[in-house]
Design a protein around this motif. Structure first.
Motif, mmCIF file in Angstrom:
data_model
loop_
_atom_site.group_PDB
_atom_site.id
_atom_site.type_symbol
_atom_site.label_atom_id
_atom_site.label_comp_id
_atom_site.label_asym_id
_atom_site.label_seq_id
_atom_site.Cartn_x
_atom_site.Cartn_y
_atom_site.Cartn_z
ATOM 1 N N VAL A 76 -7.113 -6.422 -1.132
ATOM 2 C CA VAL A 76 -7.984 -7.440 -1.710
ATOM 3 C C VAL A 76 -7.100 -8.437 -2.445
ATOM 4 O O VAL A 76 -6.294 -8.060 -3.301
ATOM 5 C CB VAL A 76 -9.013 -6.824 -2.694
ATOM 6 C CG1 VAL A 76 -9.857 -7.918 -3.330
ATOM 7 C CG2 VAL A 76 -9.884 -5.799 -1.993
ATOM 8 N N ARG A 77 -7.255 -9.724 -2.088
ATOM 9 C CA ARG A 77 -6.488 -10.780 -2.745
ATOM 10 C C ARG A 77 -7.453 -11.829 -3.287
ATOM 11 O O ARG A 77 -8.392 -12.239 -2.599
ATOM 12 C CB ARG A 77 -5.531 -11.444 -1.744
ATOM 13 C CG ARG A 77 -4.574 -12.428 -2.421
ATOM 14 C CD ARG A 77 -3.659 -13.112 -1.431
ATOM 15 N NE ARG A 77 -4.430 -14.100 -0.687
ATOM 16 C CZ ARG A 77 -4.278 -14.346 0.612
ATOM 17 N NH1 ARG A 77 -3.411 -13.686 1.329
ATOM 18 N NH2 ARG A 77 -5.021 -15.256 1.198
ATOM 19 N N GLU B 230 -12.651 -17.574 -3.039
ATOM 20 C CA GLU B 230 -11.211 -17.343 -2.891
ATOM 21 C C GLU B 230 -10.860 -15.861 -2.816
ATOM 22 O O GLU B 230 -9.701 -15.486 -2.936
ATOM 23 C CB GLU B 230 -10.453 -18.001 -4.059
ATOM 24 C CG GLU B 230 -10.598 -19.507 -4.082
ATOM 25 C CD GLU B 230 -10.120 -20.179 -2.803
ATOM 26 O OE1 GLU B 230 -9.079 -19.759 -2.263
ATOM 27 O OE2 GLU B 230 -10.803 -21.104 -2.338
ATOM 28 N N VAL B 231 -11.873 -15.005 -2.601
ATOM 29 C CA VAL B 231 -11.634 -13.577 -2.449
ATOM 30 C C VAL B 231 -11.389 -13.294 -0.963
ATOM 31 O O VAL B 231 -12.177 -13.692 -0.107
ATOM 32 C CB VAL B 231 -12.836 -12.746 -2.957
ATOM 33 C CG1 VAL B 231 -12.623 -11.265 -2.678
ATOM 34 C CG2 VAL B 231 -13.056 -12.991 -4.436
ATOM 35 N N HIS B 232 -10.296 -12.620 -0.664
ATOM 36 C CA HIS B 232 -9.924 -12.303 0.715
ATOM 37 C C HIS B 232 -9.768 -10.786 0.837
ATOM 38 O O HIS B 232 -9.107 -10.162 0.019
ATOM 39 C CB HIS B 232 -8.607 -12.969 1.090
ATOM 40 C CG HIS B 232 -8.650 -14.454 0.897
ATOM 41 N ND1 HIS B 232 -9.146 -15.314 1.848
ATOM 42 C CD2 HIS B 232 -8.276 -15.228 -0.154
ATOM 43 C CE1 HIS B 232 -9.061 -16.550 1.400
ATOM 44 N NE2 HIS B 232 -8.541 -16.524 0.186
ATOM 45 N N VAL B 233 -10.377 -10.205 1.875
ATOM 46 C CA VAL B 233 -10.275 -8.772 2.117
ATOM 47 C C VAL B 233 -9.636 -8.576 3.488
ATOM 48 O O VAL B 233 -10.043 -9.186 4.480
ATOM 49 C CB VAL B 233 -11.652 -8.088 2.055
ATOM 50 C CG1 VAL B 233 -11.540 -6.612 2.419
ATOM 51 C CG2 VAL B 233 -12.250 -8.253 0.666
ATOM 52 N N PHE B 234 -8.617 -7.710 3.531
ATOM 53 C CA PHE B 234 -7.878 -7.433 4.754
ATOM 54 C C PHE B 234 -7.946 -5.947 5.068
ATOM 55 O O PHE B 234 -7.869 -5.116 4.174
ATOM 56 C CB PHE B 234 -6.391 -7.805 4.590
ATOM 57 C CG PHE B 234 -6.156 -9.251 4.273
ATOM 58 C CD1 PHE B 234 -5.884 -10.154 5.285
ATOM 59 C CD2 PHE B 234 -6.188 -9.704 2.957
ATOM 60 C CE1 PHE B 234 -5.651 -11.486 5.002
ATOM 61 C CE2 PHE B 234 -5.963 -11.030 2.665
ATOM 62 C CZ PHE B 234 -5.696 -11.932 3.683
ATOM 63 N N PHE B 235 -8.071 -5.641 6.351
ATOM 64 C CA PHE B 235 -7.903 -4.274 6.842
ATOM 65 C C PHE B 235 -6.652 -4.344 7.700
ATOM 66 O O PHE B 235 -6.686 -4.897 8.802
ATOM 67 C CB PHE B 235 -9.116 -3.806 7.642
ATOM 68 C CG PHE B 235 -10.357 -3.699 6.794
ATOM 69 C CD1 PHE B 235 -10.536 -2.600 5.975
ATOM 70 C CD2 PHE B 235 -11.313 -4.704 6.795
ATOM 71 C CE1 PHE B 235 -11.668 -2.494 5.172
ATOM 72 C CE2 PHE B 235 -12.440 -4.610 6.002
ATOM 73 C CZ PHE B 235 -12.620 -3.502 5.184
ATOM 74 N N LEU C 263 -4.818 -1.840 -7.034
ATOM 75 C CA LEU C 263 -4.815 -0.676 -6.145
ATOM 76 C C LEU C 263 -5.123 -1.040 -4.690
ATOM 77 O O LEU C 263 -5.357 -0.164 -3.871
ATOM 78 C CB LEU C 263 -5.823 0.364 -6.642
ATOM 79 C CG LEU C 263 -5.512 0.953 -8.015
ATOM 80 C CD1 LEU C 263 -6.625 1.888 -8.454
ATOM 81 C CD2 LEU C 263 -4.175 1.674 -8.011
ATOM 82 N N ALA C 264 -5.126 -2.316 -4.382
ATOM 83 C CA ALA C 264 -5.414 -2.766 -3.018
ATOM 84 C C ALA C 264 -4.427 -3.856 -2.629
ATOM 85 O O ALA C 264 -4.790 -4.953 -2.255
ATOM 86 C CB ALA C 264 -6.848 -3.254 -2.918
ATOM 87 N N SER C 265 -3.148 -3.527 -2.736
ATOM 88 C CA SER C 265 -2.086 -4.491 -2.480
ATOM 89 C C SER C 265 -1.070 -3.932 -1.486
ATOM 90 O O SER C 265 -0.735 -2.751 -1.539
ATOM 91 C CB SER C 265 -1.367 -4.814 -3.788
ATOM 92 O OG SER C 265 -0.156 -5.508 -3.553
ATOM 93 N N PRO C 266 -0.555 -4.787 -0.594
ATOM 94 C CA PRO C 266 0.492 -4.314 0.302
ATOM 95 C C PRO C 266 1.803 -4.041 -0.444
ATOM 96 O O PRO C 266 2.692 -3.379 0.084
ATOM 97 C CB PRO C 266 0.656 -5.470 1.298
ATOM 98 C CG PRO C 266 0.113 -6.669 0.612
ATOM 99 C CD PRO C 266 -0.921 -6.173 -0.339
ATOM 100 N N TYR C 267 1.899 -4.507 -1.674
ATOM 101 C CA TYR C 267 3.131 -4.332 -2.449
ATOM 102 C C TYR C 267 3.129 -3.066 -3.304
ATOM 103 O O TYR C 267 4.176 -2.596 -3.712
ATOM 104 C CB TYR C 267 3.372 -5.561 -3.337
ATOM 105 C CG TYR C 267 3.384 -6.826 -2.529
ATOM 106 C CD1 TYR C 267 4.434 -7.098 -1.643
ATOM 107 C CD2 TYR C 267 2.342 -7.734 -2.595
ATOM 108 C CE1 TYR C 267 4.436 -8.236 -0.868
ATOM 109 C CE2 TYR C 267 2.345 -8.887 -1.830
ATOM 110 C CZ TYR C 267 3.398 -9.120 -0.969
ATOM 111 O OH TYR C 267 3.391 -10.251 -0.190
ATOM 112 N N THR C 268 1.950 -2.519 -3.570
ATOM 113 C CA THR C 268 1.861 -1.304 -4.394
ATOM 114 C C THR C 268 1.285 -0.133 -3.612
ATOM 115 O O THR C 268 0.812 0.826 -4.205
ATOM 116 C CB THR C 268 0.985 -1.559 -5.633
ATOM 117 O OG1 THR C 268 -0.325 -1.933 -5.196
ATOM 118 C CG2 THR C 268 1.574 -2.614 -6.533
#
Length: 192
Positions: free
Chosen positions: A50-51, A9-14, A60-65
């Motif tokens: 990273v979600r 359930e780990v998702h990584v986005f660029f 430290l890997a969020s589109p919200y922060t």
């Protein structure tokens, strides 16, 4: 399942592109290392997110922060096929590599400073028809690729050879594409 988290359930986005996680390794109690092969993407600078479902985004890997990590994908031309073409123009060339924009209009190719109209594009290749050379024809000319993605411009240069002479044909340093002749009009039927 490690530490209560199912790593499938780990998702990584660029940016908006999700890339597959190939390996997860617990390094220390609160540190986990993710190995993510970079998925095909156009040249640009992308935030890394990273979600973990159902928990949410990493701090430290969020589109919200505002992501603290970025990945820069460069534009690279690894080959040009054919490597030479006619100074009369019309040679279909394929530039292979990575980082091209997928829309043909977002890639600009010049050969000897003249526009080479892009007819097809993907992340890994661009195709265009060479223009006719103007003025003195040198043996090698600059071939430049410019791609625009997310309002950023990335460019790379290579060389391309022009072959002159009457013996230029497919298989001798490339090929030339000549326009097809107009079809002959059908004769009109004779009245009966």
């Amino acid at each position: 399942m490690e530490g209560g988290v199912d790593f499938s359930e780990v998702h990584v986005f660029f940016g908006a592109r999700e890339c597959d996680v190939s390996d997860v390794e617990k390094v220390e109690r609160n540190i986990t290392m993710l190995r993510v092969p970079v998925c095909p993407m156009p040249a640009g600078s992308f935030p890394a997110y990273v979600r973990v479902d159902p928990i949410g985004y990493a701090q430290l890997a969020s589109p919200y922060t505002r992501a603290s990590f970025r990945f820069d994908q460069s534009l690279r031309v690894s080959s040009v096929t054919p490597e030479a073409g006619s100074p009369r123009g019309g040679t279909l060339i394929t530039l292979s590599g990575y980082g091209f924009a997928t829309a043909a209009v977002d890639n600009r190719v010049t050969v000897g400073g003249l526009s080479c109209p892009v007819v097809a594009a993907s992340i890994s290749s661009v195709q265009c028809y060479t223009p006719a050379a103007s003025g003195d024809v040198s043996k090698e000319v600059a071939l430049q690729v410019l791609t625009r993605v997310l309002h950023e411009a990335w460019s790379v240069s290579r060389s391309f050879s022009l072959c002159s002479g009457s013996g230029f044909s497919e298989g001798e340093g490339g090929g030339s594409v000549e326009p097809e002749p107009e079809p002959e009009p059908e004769p009109e039927p004779e009245p009966e």
